[in-house]
Design a protein around this motif. Structure first.
Motif, PDB file in Angstrom:
ATOM      1  N   ASP A 167       0.832  -1.208   0.000  1.00 32.55           N
ATOM      2  CA  ASP A 167       0.000   0.000   0.000  1.00 32.55           C
ATOM      3  C   ASP A 167       0.865   1.255   0.000  1.00 32.55           C
ATOM      4  O   ASP A 167       0.535   2.252  -0.650  1.00 32.55           O
ATOM      5  CB  ASP A 167      -0.917   0.005   1.221  1.00 32.55           C
ATOM      6  N   ALA A 168       1.990   1.204   0.752  1.00 28.96           N
ATOM      7  CA  ALA A 168       2.890   2.356   0.796  1.00 28.96           C
ATOM      8  C   ALA A 168       3.529   2.597  -0.571  1.00 28.96           C
ATOM      9  O   ALA A 168       3.689   3.739  -1.015  1.00 28.96           O
ATOM     10  CB  ALA A 168       3.976   2.137   1.844  1.00 28.96           C
ATOM     11  N   GLY A 172       1.123   9.100 -11.412  1.00 24.33           N
ATOM     12  CA  GLY A 172      -0.235   8.993 -10.918  1.00 24.33           C
ATOM     13  C   GLY A 172      -1.255   9.566 -11.868  1.00 24.33           C
ATOM     14  O   GLY A 172      -2.357   9.024 -12.028  1.00 24.33           O
ATOM     15  N   VAL A 232       2.204   1.714  -3.491  1.00 20.22           N
ATOM     16  CA  VAL A 232       1.143   2.211  -4.364  1.00 20.22           C
ATOM     17  C   VAL A 232       0.905   3.694  -4.109  1.00 20.22           C
ATOM     18  O   VAL A 232       0.718   4.483  -5.045  1.00 20.22           O
ATOM     19  CB  VAL A 232      -0.158   1.419  -4.139  1.00 20.22           C
ATOM     20  N   GLU A 233       0.938   4.089  -2.824  1.00 17.59           N
ATOM     21  CA  GLU A 233       0.742   5.495  -2.486  1.00 17.59           C
ATOM     22  C   GLU A 233       1.858   6.354  -3.070  1.00 17.59           C
ATOM     23  O   GLU A 233       1.618   7.451  -3.580  1.00 17.59           O
ATOM     24  CB  GLU A 233       0.707   5.662  -0.968  1.00 17.59           C
ATOM     25  N   THR A 234       3.098   5.835  -3.023  1.00 14.94           N
ATOM     26  CA  THR A 234       4.235   6.558  -3.587  1.00 14.94           C
ATOM     27  C   THR A 234       4.062   6.747  -5.091  1.00 14.94           C
ATOM     28  O   THR A 234       4.287   7.833  -5.632  1.00 14.94           O
ATOM     29  CB  THR A 234       5.541   5.787  -3.313  1.00 14.94           C
ATOM     30  N   GLY A 240       1.201   6.680  -6.724  1.00 21.43           N
ATOM     31  CA  GLY A 240       0.063   7.551  -6.954  1.00 21.43           C
ATOM     32  C   GLY A 240       0.394   9.018  -6.778  1.00 21.43           C
ATOM     33  O   GLY A 240      -0.191   9.881  -7.437  1.00 21.43           O
ATOM     34  N   GLN A 241       1.351   9.324  -5.893  1.00 22.97           N
ATOM     35  CA  GLN A 241       1.729  10.711  -5.635  1.00 22.97           C
ATOM     36  C   GLN A 241       2.796  11.210  -6.596  1.00 22.97           C
ATOM     37  O   GLN A 241       3.146  12.388  -6.569  1.00 22.97           O
ATOM     38  CB  GLN A 241       2.229  10.851  -4.194  1.00 22.97           C
ATOM     39  N   VAL A 270      -4.904   4.130  -8.862  1.00 24.75           N
ATOM     40  CA  VAL A 270      -4.038   3.166  -8.183  1.00 24.75           C
ATOM     41  C   VAL A 270      -4.694   1.797  -8.070  1.00 24.75           C
ATOM     42  O   VAL A 270      -4.012   0.792  -7.824  1.00 24.75           O
ATOM     43  CB  VAL A 270      -3.648   3.677  -6.780  1.00 24.75           C
TER      44      VAL A 270
END
Length: 235
Positions: A115-116, A127, A118-120, A122-123, A136
């Motif tokens: 998840d971390a 993204g 994917v967040e990276t 996405g940001q 994502v």
């Protein structure tokens, strides 16, 4: 088979066929498919490689310090808790040289790590492009391959002879539990400090690049569909 290359070649073949026949529909489908496939290929490439003039490219190697820190936190919070160390030391026939962390690694929940990541992504600048294909959420099929590869990598690192010797030397010291945890954390960080941006890039690349190739395939497919619709509407 390189899905990205095949998709781009097929799209380019449609362009050539549409130009030579000539066929406006084939040409338009090919151009749209090629633009979609090339754009997504470039986006995937930009995840791993720094492209001069393109802001946000090379996000994976650029974030390698955060990646290492996440692994260190994971190992200390999941492997070397006070309870695990105490349980290990209380075993009468336990020997650090024969410590097998593989069963522990297999039980670890690595979804937060994915998840971390994917967040990276996405940001990052990737993204925006990813948003065109479901955001994502489009990366969710990569979760299990990522988890499996990460567990395999952690098992390999934790089973190395050097790791065992360093751990054994620290566990034999008559220190209190807190000091022992501190020393083990230092060992882990020293090992992780050996990682370079290139090594981190290759590690993540092996986990997800094959699956991200489908973004290129679907970019070509959707581009072709849009191109076909545009050609029909022009008639």
């Amino acid at each position: 088979m390189n899905k990205s290359l095949v998709t781009n070649l097929l799209a380019a073949a449609l362009v050539v066929a549409g130009y030579l026949l000539p066929s406006n529909i084939l040409l338009t489908v090919g151009l749209f498919a090629l633009s979609g496939a090339v754009t997504n290929w470039l986006a995937v490439h930009m995840l791993f490689e720094k492209v001069p003039g393109l802001y946000g490219s090379g996000v994976i190697p650029a974030r390698f310090e955060q990646f290492k820190a996440a692994i260190a936190t994971l190992m200390m919070e999941q492997f070397f808790t006070r309870e695990n160390i105490d349980r290990f030391l209380s075993q009468s026939e336990g020997s650090p040289a024969h410590l097998d962390l593989a069963p522990v690694i297999q039980k670890i929940d690595l979804e937060p790590s994915f998840d971390a990541l994917v967040e990276t992504v996405g940001q990052s600048s990737f993204g925006g492009m990813l948003a065109m294909f479901g955001g994502v959420e489009a990366l969710q099929p990569l979760k299990q391959p990522f988890i499996d590869k990460m567990k395999s990598s952690l098992t390999e690192m934790a089973s190395s002879e050097q790791f065992y010797e360093l751990l054994k030397g620290e566990l034999e010291q008559p220190d209190i539990m807190a000091e022992m945890q501190k020393n083990i954390e230092e060992i882990v960080r020293q090992r992780l400090d050996e990682l370079t941006p290139q090594m981190v890039k290759i590690m993540v690349q092996q986990m997800i690049r094959e699956h991200l190739g489908w973004l290129v395939v679907w970019g070509g497919v959707f581009g072709g569909v849009i191109g076909f619709a545009a050609a029909v509407m022009q008639r």
